[in-house]
Design a protein around this motif. Sequence first.
Motif, mmCIF file in Angstrom:
data_model
loop_
_atom_site.group_PDB
_atom_site.id
_atom_site.type_symbol
_atom_site.label_atom_id
_atom_site.label_comp_id
_atom_site.label_asym_id
_atom_site.label_seq_id
_atom_site.Cartn_x
_atom_site.Cartn_y
_atom_site.Cartn_z
ATOM 1 N N PRO A 1 85.975 -7.543 2.730
ATOM 2 C CA PRO A 1 86.660 -6.537 2.314
ATOM 3 C C PRO A 1 86.129 -5.225 2.168
ATOM 4 O O PRO A 1 84.975 -5.203 1.547
ATOM 5 C CB PRO A 1 87.235 -7.164 0.988
ATOM 6 N N ALA A 2 86.886 -4.316 2.279
ATOM 7 C CA ALA A 2 86.313 -2.876 2.053
ATOM 8 C C ALA A 2 86.197 -2.679 0.667
ATOM 9 O O ALA A 2 86.712 -3.339 -0.359
ATOM 10 C CB ALA A 2 87.366 -1.644 2.494
ATOM 11 N N GLY A 3 84.847 -1.889 0.299
ATOM 12 C CA GLY A 3 84.765 -1.648 -1.124
ATOM 13 C C GLY A 3 83.672 -2.623 -1.892
ATOM 14 O O GLY A 3 83.450 -2.651 -2.872
ATOM 15 N N THR A 4 83.422 -3.816 -0.959
ATOM 16 C CA THR A 4 82.384 -4.979 -1.595
ATOM 17 C C THR A 4 81.072 -4.457 -1.712
ATOM 18 O O THR A 4 80.658 -3.920 -0.449
ATOM 19 C CB THR A 4 82.636 -6.367 -0.542
ATOM 20 N N THR A 5 80.460 -4.478 -2.894
ATOM 21 C CA THR A 5 78.988 -3.967 -2.997
ATOM 22 C C THR A 5 78.259 -4.851 -2.195
ATOM 23 O O THR A 5 78.564 -6.289 -2.046
ATOM 24 C CB THR A 5 78.635 -3.823 -4.454
ATOM 25 N N GLN A 6 76.950 -4.619 -2.033
ATOM 26 C CA GLN A 6 75.910 -5.454 -1.259
ATOM 27 C C GLN A 6 75.609 -6.532 -2.429
ATOM 28 O O GLN A 6 75.511 -7.692 -1.940
ATOM 29 C CB GLN A 6 74.768 -4.681 -0.889
ATOM 30 N N ALA A 7 75.514 -6.305 -3.658
ATOM 31 C CA ALA A 7 75.164 -7.189 -4.576
ATOM 32 C C ALA A 7 76.353 -8.180 -4.691
ATOM 33 O O ALA A 7 76.095 -9.659 -4.826
ATOM 34 C CB ALA A 7 75.028 -6.534 -5.878
ATOM 35 N N SER A 8 77.530 -8.043 -4.822
ATOM 36 C CA SER A 8 78.810 -8.849 -4.830
ATOM 37 C C SER A 8 78.688 -9.706 -3.893
ATOM 38 O O SER A 8 79.031 -10.870 -3.770
ATOM 39 C CB SER A 8 79.958 -8.117 -4.809
ATOM 40 N N LEU A 9 78.587 -9.184 -2.577
ATOM 41 C CA LEU A 9 78.516 -9.742 -1.159
ATOM 42 C C LEU A 9 77.378 -10.954 -1.247
ATOM 43 O O LEU A 9 77.747 -12.026 -0.933
ATOM 44 C CB LEU A 9 78.394 -8.921 -0.065
ATOM 45 N N VAL A 10 76.312 -10.272 -1.714
ATOM 46 C CA VAL A 10 75.082 -11.443 -1.651
ATOM 47 C C VAL A 10 75.454 -12.709 -2.728
ATOM 48 O O VAL A 10 75.317 -13.827 -2.179
ATOM 49 C CB VAL A 10 73.645 -10.994 -2.046
ATOM 50 N N LYS A 11 76.331 -12.345 -3.710
ATOM 51 C CA LYS A 11 76.389 -13.402 -4.794
ATOM 52 C C LYS A 11 77.437 -14.280 -4.279
ATOM 53 O O LYS A 11 77.351 -15.604 -4.512
ATOM 54 C CB LYS A 11 77.166 -12.690 -5.851
ATOM 55 N N ASP A 12 78.464 -13.790 -3.612
ATOM 56 C CA ASP A 12 79.466 -14.629 -2.993
ATOM 57 C C ASP A 12 79.019 -15.336 -1.865
ATOM 58 O O ASP A 12 79.339 -16.805 -1.771
ATOM 59 C CB ASP A 12 80.671 -13.722 -2.476
ATOM 60 N N ILE A 13 78.062 -15.150 -0.934
ATOM 61 C CA ILE A 13 77.418 -15.766 -0.126
ATOM 62 C C ILE A 13 76.706 -17.096 -0.722
ATOM 63 O O ILE A 13 76.911 -18.114 -0.399
ATOM 64 C CB ILE A 13 76.520 -15.114 0.850
ATOM 65 N N LYS A 14 75.999 -16.618 -1.526
ATOM 66 C CA LYS A 14 74.928 -17.581 -2.546
ATOM 67 C C LYS A 14 76.182 -18.628 -2.967
ATOM 68 O O LYS A 14 75.704 -19.916 -2.977
ATOM 69 C CB LYS A 14 74.056 -17.099 -3.491
ATOM 70 N N ARG A 15 76.968 -18.123 -3.677
ATOM 71 C CA ARG A 15 78.132 -19.090 -4.410
ATOM 72 C C ARG A 15 78.633 -20.146 -3.329
ATOM 73 O O ARG A 15 78.496 -21.198 -3.705
ATOM 74 C CB ARG A 15 79.231 -18.464 -4.883
ATOM 75 N N THR A 16 79.039 -19.742 -2.067
ATOM 76 C CA THR A 16 79.626 -20.384 -1.258
ATOM 77 C C THR A 16 78.690 -21.353 -0.685
ATOM 78 O O THR A 16 79.172 -22.527 -0.651
ATOM 79 C CB THR A 16 80.103 -19.573 -0.013
ATOM 80 N N LEU A 17 77.431 -21.161 -0.447
ATOM 81 C CA LEU A 17 76.611 -22.231 0.076
ATOM 82 C C LEU A 17 76.269 -23.033 -1.112
ATOM 83 O O LEU A 17 76.169 -24.404 -0.802
ATOM 84 C CB LEU A 17 75.223 -21.332 0.458
ATOM 85 N N LEU A 18 75.876 -22.626 -2.236
ATOM 86 C CA LEU A 18 75.666 -23.482 -3.159
ATOM 87 C C LEU A 18 76.505 -24.646 -3.631
ATOM 88 O O LEU A 18 76.405 -25.615 -4.043
ATOM 89 C CB LEU A 18 74.879 -22.734 -4.479
ATOM 90 N N THR A 19 77.937 -23.765 -3.635
ATOM 91 C CA THR A 19 79.047 -24.720 -3.953
ATOM 92 C C THR A 19 79.203 -25.939 -3.183
ATOM 93 O O THR A 19 79.378 -27.071 -3.406
ATOM 94 C CB THR A 19 80.230 -23.991 -4.189
ATOM 95 N N ARG A 20 78.859 -25.664 -1.774
ATOM 96 C CA ARG A 20 78.877 -26.752 -0.947
ATOM 97 C C ARG A 20 77.826 -27.599 -0.529
ATOM 98 O O ARG A 20 77.663 -28.403 0.342
ATOM 99 C CB ARG A 20 79.567 -25.962 0.508
ATOM 100 N N GLY A 21 76.762 -27.414 -1.453
ATOM 101 C CA GLY A 21 75.605 -28.186 -1.306
ATOM 102 C C GLY A 21 74.400 -27.742 -0.648
ATOM 103 O O GLY A 21 73.343 -28.442 -0.341
ATOM 104 N N TRP A 22 74.406 -26.505 0.065
ATOM 105 C CA TRP A 22 73.581 -25.910 0.693
ATOM 106 C C TRP A 22 72.506 -25.485 -0.013
ATOM 107 O O TRP A 22 72.541 -25.071 -1.255
ATOM 108 C CB TRP A 22 73.993 -24.935 1.693
ATOM 109 N N THR A 23 71.222 -25.231 0.284
ATOM 110 C CA THR A 23 70.173 -24.926 -0.221
ATOM 111 C C THR A 23 69.599 -23.698 0.427
ATOM 112 O O THR A 23 69.385 -23.678 1.572
ATOM 113 C CB THR A 23 68.909 -25.858 -0.366
ATOM 114 N N ILE A 24 69.203 -22.660 -0.169
ATOM 115 C CA ILE A 24 68.883 -21.545 0.454
ATOM 116 C C ILE A 24 67.278 -21.361 0.418
ATOM 117 O O ILE A 24 66.642 -21.771 -0.737
ATOM 118 C CB ILE A 24 69.355 -20.011 -0.673
#
Length: 109
Positions: A10-33
């Motif tokens: 979405p427009a206006g999403t900051t880089q920090a917020s984007l990275v946090k959302d990607i990590k949240r998505t992966l970790l919530t589904r059991g993925w390891t970064i």
Amino acid sequence: LVDPAPVSVPAGTTQASLVKDIKRTLLTRGWTITAESPGQMDSTLFVRDHVAKIHVTYDTQSVKFSYVDSTNLDYKIKDGTPWIHANYLNWMMYLTKDLGTNLQLSQIQ
């Protein structure tokens, strides 16, 4: 095997917020970064004796999940087309759906 369509950011999403959302998505589904650098990260999922590895690329426009490697998911080339167990495709569907939801939720907070 077809990588899922990119998830729009979405427009206006900051880089920090984007990275946090990607990590949240992966970790919530059991993925390891397993690796991370600006604009990309690698992630691995271990389910019993199955292993899936993906590469995530992102910018302010979109996030893309790409297949890297797998173990015990029946990956093969059949008639010139990559093929993999349906569970992997479901895992990718869950990631794209969850990321879209997380990105939207971040916009309303």
